[in-house]
Scaffold this motif. Structure first.
Motif, PDB file in Angstrom:
ATOM      1  N   ALA A   1       1.115  -1.544  -0.219  1.00  0.00           N
ATOM      2  CA  ALA A   1      -0.152  -0.445   0.378  1.00  0.00           C
ATOM      3  C   ALA A   1       0.899   1.408  -0.045  1.00  0.00           C
ATOM      4  N   SER A   2       2.158   1.034   1.009  1.00  0.00           N
ATOM      5  CA  SER A   2       2.699   2.076   0.613  1.00  0.00           C
ATOM      6  C   SER A   2       3.680   2.853  -0.669  1.00  0.00           C
ATOM      7  N   GLU A   3       4.210   1.332  -1.405  1.00  0.00           N
ATOM      8  CA  GLU A   3       4.761   1.230  -2.613  1.00  0.00           C
ATOM      9  C   GLU A   3       3.896   2.173  -3.364  1.00  0.00           C
ATOM     10  N   ALA A   4       2.355   1.906  -3.428  1.00  0.00           N
ATOM     11  CA  ALA A   4       1.137   2.398  -4.118  1.00  0.00           C
ATOM     12  C   ALA A   4       1.075   3.780  -4.690  1.00  0.00           C
ATOM     13  N   ARG A   5       1.088   3.772  -2.369  1.00  0.00           N
ATOM     14  CA  ARG A   5       1.266   5.439  -1.989  1.00  0.00           C
ATOM     15  C   ARG A   5       2.429   6.146  -2.932  1.00  0.00           C
TER      16      ARG A   5
ATOM     17  N   LYS B   1      -7.936   3.024  -9.317  1.00  0.00           N
ATOM     18  CA  LYS B   1      -8.560   3.994  -9.114  1.00  0.00           C
ATOM     19  C   LYS B   1      -8.929   4.312  -7.946  1.00  0.00           C
ATOM     20  N   MET B   2      -9.488   2.545  -7.724  1.00  0.00           N
ATOM     21  CA  MET B   2      -9.561   2.506  -6.020  1.00  0.00           C
ATOM     22  C   MET B   2      -8.650   3.158  -5.122  1.00  0.00           C
ATOM     23  N   THR B   3      -7.203   2.804  -5.922  1.00  0.00           N
ATOM     24  CA  THR B   3      -6.200   2.918  -4.735  1.00  0.00           C
ATOM     25  C   THR B   3      -5.654   3.824  -4.292  1.00  0.00           C
ATOM     26  N   LEU B   4      -6.181   4.737  -5.496  1.00  0.00           N
ATOM     27  CA  LEU B   4      -6.083   5.920  -5.536  1.00  0.00           C
ATOM     28  C   LEU B   4      -6.583   6.880  -4.556  1.00  0.00           C
ATOM     29  N   TYR B   5      -7.718   6.061  -4.845  1.00  0.00           N
ATOM     30  CA  TYR B   5      -9.002   6.967  -3.895  1.00  0.00           C
ATOM     31  C   TYR B   5      -8.444   6.801  -1.911  1.00  0.00           C
ATOM     32  N   ALA B   6      -8.275   5.405  -2.227  1.00  0.00           N
ATOM     33  CA  ALA B   6      -7.615   4.684  -0.862  1.00  0.00           C
ATOM     34  C   ALA B   6      -6.909   5.730   0.047  1.00  0.00           C
ATOM     35  N   HIS B   7      -6.205   6.559  -0.769  1.00  0.00           N
ATOM     36  CA  HIS B   7      -4.996   7.513  -0.530  1.00  0.00           C
ATOM     37  C   HIS B   7      -5.457   8.545  -0.375  1.00  0.00           C
ATOM     38  N   PHE B   8      -6.234   9.297  -1.474  1.00  0.00           N
ATOM     39  CA  PHE B   8      -6.144  10.357  -1.834  1.00  0.00           C
ATOM     40  C   PHE B   8      -7.673  10.233  -2.012  1.00  0.00           C
ATOM     41  N   SER B   9      -8.422  11.038  -1.142  1.00  0.00           N
ATOM     42  CA  SER B   9      -9.814  11.291  -0.999  1.00  0.00           C
ATOM     43  C   SER B   9     -10.090  12.164  -2.088  1.00  0.00           C
ATOM     44  N   SER B  10      -9.512  13.246  -2.957  1.00  0.00           N
ATOM     45  CA  SER B  10      -9.881  14.202  -3.883  1.00  0.00           C
ATOM     46  C   SER B  10      -8.673  14.459  -4.353  1.00  0.00           C
ATOM     47  N   LYS B  11      -8.380  15.021  -6.043  1.00  0.00           N
ATOM     48  CA  LYS B  11      -7.650  15.675  -6.966  1.00  0.00           C
ATOM     49  C   LYS B  11      -7.301  16.702  -5.413  1.00  0.00           C
ATOM     50  N   ASP B  12      -8.087  17.773  -5.156  1.00  0.00           N
ATOM     51  CA  ASP B  12      -7.001  18.489  -3.950  1.00  0.00           C
ATOM     52  C   ASP B  12      -6.309  18.083  -2.988  1.00  0.00           C
ATOM     53  N   ASP B  13      -6.547  16.853  -2.455  1.00  0.00           N
ATOM     54  CA  ASP B  13      -6.473  15.765  -1.814  1.00  0.00           C
ATOM     55  C   ASP B  13      -4.993  15.452  -2.116  1.00  0.00           C
ATOM     56  N   LEU B  14      -4.979  14.826  -3.872  1.00  0.00           N
ATOM     57  CA  LEU B  14      -3.436  14.278  -4.033  1.00  0.00           C
ATOM     58  C   LEU B  14      -2.555  15.540  -4.450  1.00  0.00           C
ATOM     59  N   ILE B  15      -3.213  17.107  -4.374  1.00  0.00           N
ATOM     60  CA  ILE B  15      -2.356  17.673  -5.236  1.00  0.00           C
ATOM     61  C   ILE B  15      -1.430  18.307  -3.923  1.00  0.00           C
ATOM     62  N   VAL B  16      -2.426  19.079  -2.520  1.00  0.00           N
ATOM     63  CA  VAL B  16      -1.190  18.999  -1.308  1.00  0.00           C
ATOM     64  C   VAL B  16      -0.278  18.262  -0.892  1.00  0.00           C
ATOM     65  N   ALA B  17      -1.582  17.074  -0.926  1.00  0.00           N
ATOM     66  CA  ALA B  17       0.105  16.329  -0.838  1.00  0.00           C
ATOM     67  C   ALA B  17       1.189  15.652  -1.602  1.00  0.00           C
ATOM     68  N   VAL B  18       1.526  16.101  -2.487  1.00  0.00           N
ATOM     69  CA  VAL B  18       2.301  16.571  -3.443  1.00  0.00           C
ATOM     70  C   VAL B  18       2.988  17.660  -2.857  1.00  0.00           C
TER      71      VAL B  18
ATOM     72  N   ALA C   1      -3.006   6.032 -14.557  1.00  0.00           N
ATOM     73  CA  ALA C   1      -2.427   5.009 -16.204  1.00  0.00           C
ATOM     74  C   ALA C   1      -0.888   5.097 -15.792  1.00  0.00           C
ATOM     75  N   GLU C   2      -0.473   5.761 -15.695  1.00  0.00           N
ATOM     76  CA  GLU C   2       1.200   6.086 -15.420  1.00  0.00           C
ATOM     77  C   GLU C   2       1.536   5.374 -14.009  1.00  0.00           C
ATOM     78  N   ALA C   3       1.116   5.357 -13.212  1.00  0.00           N
ATOM     79  CA  ALA C   3       1.587   5.287 -11.939  1.00  0.00           C
ATOM     80  C   ALA C   3       1.265   3.328 -11.611  1.00  0.00           C
ATOM     81  N   GLY C   4       0.453   2.457 -12.430  1.00  0.00           N
ATOM     82  CA  GLY C   4       0.155   1.827 -12.305  1.00  0.00           C
ATOM     83  C   GLY C   4      -0.867   1.053 -11.551  1.00  0.00           C
ATOM     84  N   VAL C   5      -1.594   1.685 -11.019  1.00  0.00           N
ATOM     85  CA  VAL C   5      -2.661   1.659 -10.147  1.00  0.00           C
ATOM     86  C   VAL C   5      -3.574   1.759 -10.641  1.00  0.00           C
TER      87      VAL C   5
END
Length: 193
Positions: A7-11, A43-60, A37-41
């Motif tokens: 899970a942490s590797e996917a994140r 969609k459910m995996t992405l949203y399991a780690h980041f609740s929204s694109k805004d959440d992903l933006i802040v994490a990035v 697509a480029e992370a090879g995960v």
């Protein structure tokens, strides 16, 4: 244990992929489907780690800040062996950043401009990052001139921000040297006062 590591590797893959795409193409062009697509995960995996694109933006942005601090730490250590002080080493590291392949300016400036929403969590992170970065500069300036550095720090921070923009627009890494020379002149003037 194995599931947590996976899970942490996917994140981490998602963060690294989103960071690369956001910096290279912008936040809007770095869409969720492309990141998945480029992370090879899934969609459910992405949203399991980041609740929204805004959440992903802040994490990035947090991830990018950590990477940038590590870059400056390592580069300043290398340059510090040849430079007289950490302020000079900082500007040498800044020039090295400008010369790096794929340099597209300050990722934090880029995000603030692209989001254009002062209430967005990403914009707030950028403001906080710039305050933290200015405090980092404060330390270097104080080493050079002591406590009177407080009045120089905003000027030197502005020189750095301008050098970043100039390096991108004109494609000249020497903007770091121009900013360095102006900063050192300010420091010398303060020392002579």
């Amino acid at each position: 244990m194995e599931r947590t590591r996976t899970a942490s590797e996917a994140r981490q893959r998602i963060l690294e992929t989103a960071d690369r795409l956001f910096y290279q193409d912008g936040i809007r062009a770095g869409g969720i489907d492309r990141i998945i697509a480029e992370a090879g995960v899934a969609k459910m995996t992405l949203y399991a780690h980041f609740s929204s694109k805004d959440d992903l933006i802040v994490a990035v942005l947090k991830y990018r800040e950590e990477c940038m601090l590590e870059f400056f730490r390592a580069a300043m250590e290398r340059h510090g062996k040849r430079k007289k002080d950490r302020l000079r080493a900082f500007f040498a590291a800044l020039k090295e950043l400008f010369e790096s392949p794929g340099f597209r300016g300050c990722p934090f400036q880029n995000v603030a401009v692209e989001l254009a929403d002062p209430a967005h969590a990403g914009t707030q992170f950028v403001r906080d990052h710039k305050r933290r970065f200015t405090e980092l500069l404060r330390g270097f300036v104080e080493e050079s001139v002591g406590r009177p550095a407080a009045k120089l720090v905003p000027m030197i921070a502005l020189l750095v921000e301008g050098a970043i923009v100039t390096a991108v627009i004109h494609g000249v890494p020497d903007a770091a040297e121009v900013a360095r020379d102006a900063a050192l002149k300010l420091v010398e003037e303060l020392k002579g006062a």
